[in-house]
Design a protein around this motif. Sequence first.
Motif, PDB file in Angstrom:
ATOM      1  N   THR A   1      74.555-113.363 -40.372  1.00  0.00           N
ATOM      2  CA  THR A   1      74.982-112.804 -41.641  1.00  0.00           C
ATOM      3  C   THR A   1      76.198-111.933 -41.368  1.00  0.00           C
ATOM      4  O   THR A   1      76.339-111.384 -40.277  1.00  0.00           O
TER       5      THR A   1
ATOM      6  N   ASP B   1      79.480-117.941 -46.161  1.00  0.00           N
ATOM      7  CA  ASP B   1      79.486-116.496 -45.984  1.00  0.00           C
ATOM      8  C   ASP B   1      80.766-116.057 -45.274  1.00  0.00           C
ATOM      9  O   ASP B   1      81.403-115.061 -45.634  1.00  0.00           O
TER      10      ASP B   1
ATOM     11  N   LYS C   1      80.406-109.864 -51.146  1.00  0.00           N
ATOM     12  CA  LYS C   1      79.127-110.184 -50.505  1.00  0.00           C
ATOM     13  C   LYS C   1      78.020-109.369 -51.151  1.00  0.00           C
ATOM     14  O   LYS C   1      78.245-108.230 -51.573  1.00  0.00           O
ATOM     15  N   ILE C   2      76.822-109.964 -51.221  1.00  0.00           N
ATOM     16  CA  ILE C   2      75.626-109.254 -51.665  1.00  0.00           C
ATOM     17  C   ILE C   2      74.552-109.462 -50.606  1.00  0.00           C
ATOM     18  O   ILE C   2      74.362-110.580 -50.112  1.00  0.00           O
ATOM     19  N   GLN C   3      73.866-108.377 -50.236  1.00  0.00           N
ATOM     20  CA  GLN C   3      72.851-108.470 -49.193  1.00  0.00           C
ATOM     21  C   GLN C   3      71.597-107.726 -49.640  1.00  0.00           C
ATOM     22  O   GLN C   3      71.676-106.575 -50.081  1.00  0.00           O
TER      23      GLN C   3
ATOM     24  N   ARG D   1      69.126-104.140 -52.910  1.00  0.00           N
ATOM     25  CA  ARG D   1      70.271-105.008 -52.677  1.00  0.00           C
ATOM     26  C   ARG D   1      71.540-104.175 -52.635  1.00  0.00           C
ATOM     27  O   ARG D   1      71.682-103.210 -53.374  1.00  0.00           O
TER      28      ARG D   1
ATOM     29  N   GLN E   1      66.963-113.397 -55.217  1.00  0.00           N
ATOM     30  CA  GLN E   1      67.843-112.539 -54.433  1.00  0.00           C
ATOM     31  C   GLN E   1      68.498-113.277 -53.275  1.00  0.00           C
ATOM     32  O   GLN E   1      69.692-113.096 -53.010  1.00  0.00           O
TER      33      GLN E   1
ATOM     34  N   GLU F   1      72.565-114.054 -52.608  1.00  0.00           N
ATOM     35  CA  GLU F   1      73.265-113.789 -51.347  1.00  0.00           C
ATOM     36  C   GLU F   1      74.030-115.008 -50.852  1.00  0.00           C
ATOM     37  O   GLU F   1      75.019-114.880 -50.131  1.00  0.00           O
TER      38      GLU F   1
END
Length: 534
Positions: free
Chosen positions: A70, A97, A301-303, A313, A417, A421
């Motif tokens: 990631t 990513d 980006k979302i994690q 998040r 979720q 991502e």
Amino acid sequence: MSEELNREISRRRTFAIISHPDAGKTTLTENLLLYSGAIRISGSVTAKKGQKHAASDWMSMEQERGISITSSALQFEYEDHVINLLDTPGHEDFSEDTYRTLMAVDSAVMVLDAAKGVEAQTRKLFAVCRERGIPIFTFINKMDRPYQDPYDLIDEVESVLGIIAVPMTWPVGEPGDFRGVYERQSQSVHVFERTAGNKHKAALTTGGPDDKNIKELVGIKAQERLIHDMELVEDGMHSFDQNEFRQGEMTPVFFGSALTHFGVENFMQHFIKMAPKPRPQETSLGTLPPESASFSGFVYKIQANMDKSHRDRVAFIRVVSGKFERGMKATHVRLKRDIKMAYPCRLFGGERHTIDDAFPGDVMGLVNPGIFKIGDVISAGQPFAIKRFPVFSPETFVSVTLPDPSKRKGFTKGIKQLGEEGVIQVFYPEGGHAHPIVAAVGQLQFDVFFARMEEEYSVPLNREPLPYSLCRWVDPQGYQPQSTDLLKRVRDSEEHLAVLFQGEWEVEYAMRQYEGLKLLNAPSGLENIWQSQD
């Protein structure tokens, strides 16, 4: 433009490291942190029991396998410069990513294995950098092992990638006995000594190529070879041109060993002088310079679940212009509403620290209560849109079922979720009663998805592989689905209609069979280069 803003922009360097898997990207990342003082002991990237894992790898599977799966954001200072390092996955399954991360950087460092040269994943990522006009540094790694002839490596970079390669340093020693580097600009030799366990900075001796102490350290054979090589390099290779580098036509090349720390600081010292400061952003309103007074940024980006204590998040936001200050309000352009950013944080691997301000080039995190999507723009000035992020068509599909119905809430949350991502893509068969289908580019994405569903959401899943290998979205202006057709119709998470196919032959058959059917490689509307603000 304020004096403070100008000064802080000039200090920033924001870059990503790209490489083929196992070229040493994570090890180089650890070295940069070590030489900046951000960490005191270099982390191990191998999954041996009891060893410290790499600081940039925060996910448990990364720590177990010793790989980056990631992207993360790391900020540290080096010689009065603020460095934002956007670490990326090396594995090709996570190319999407990586591509998103490359939308948020101003330069890139391409890491090559000295024994293998330019590999497949390197070529793909290089092409993205070139398409975006990102200046590229080249770090030829693993010189402590048997390696190709340096001239051949330089030639391969030029012939395979179509870019002028100019060595800024040159290896000293023999394959298997790498001793240091010759720095062309200062005309000095840097000889290193390994440290116990390669955990600390390498001891360094510096001198001229003809110095007696250098001969004693590397041997007369290596010294004579270096002097001969330098004559050939100076006579036969291009001189470095900063303008050609900034235009993506030339790459400065550095030799070293990230594992033993040889040549890393030489690279860093050149990097801060040569890398561009934060660049202007192309928007739907034109070019937006970082010096603009109003704050703006975009989500790249979302994690989820980086902080195991909170299980929330985080939206990663690249600051584009102006100064950000904690507590300020700005417009969420897609939602057309003001938001207050009261708890911004700086990310360091899996850690986060509250910050009071941020400047162009910085990456900050905001807790995402479900309002952010990748590509969203936040602006305290005039609203604008940025160019769309790439969407990858998945190649592997699995139907997932929930063995324990009592875990339905966690199942729904996890699917949503992890889909946001980009770990996997989620599709629902038409009709709404069948089990959801998760899709990915490759097997490692599935491994991550199922492991994280169990670890982070306490939801083990059953899986059934499906025979499909292609997904194509349907243009809603063309074919209208019929209940009698034989297409495997699904809806993605945004309710776009798509069709799954077993191969290209089935795509061609469907195009002949169903009149008016128009298939797309991305959801309808993505042909517009600007991120939708609807």
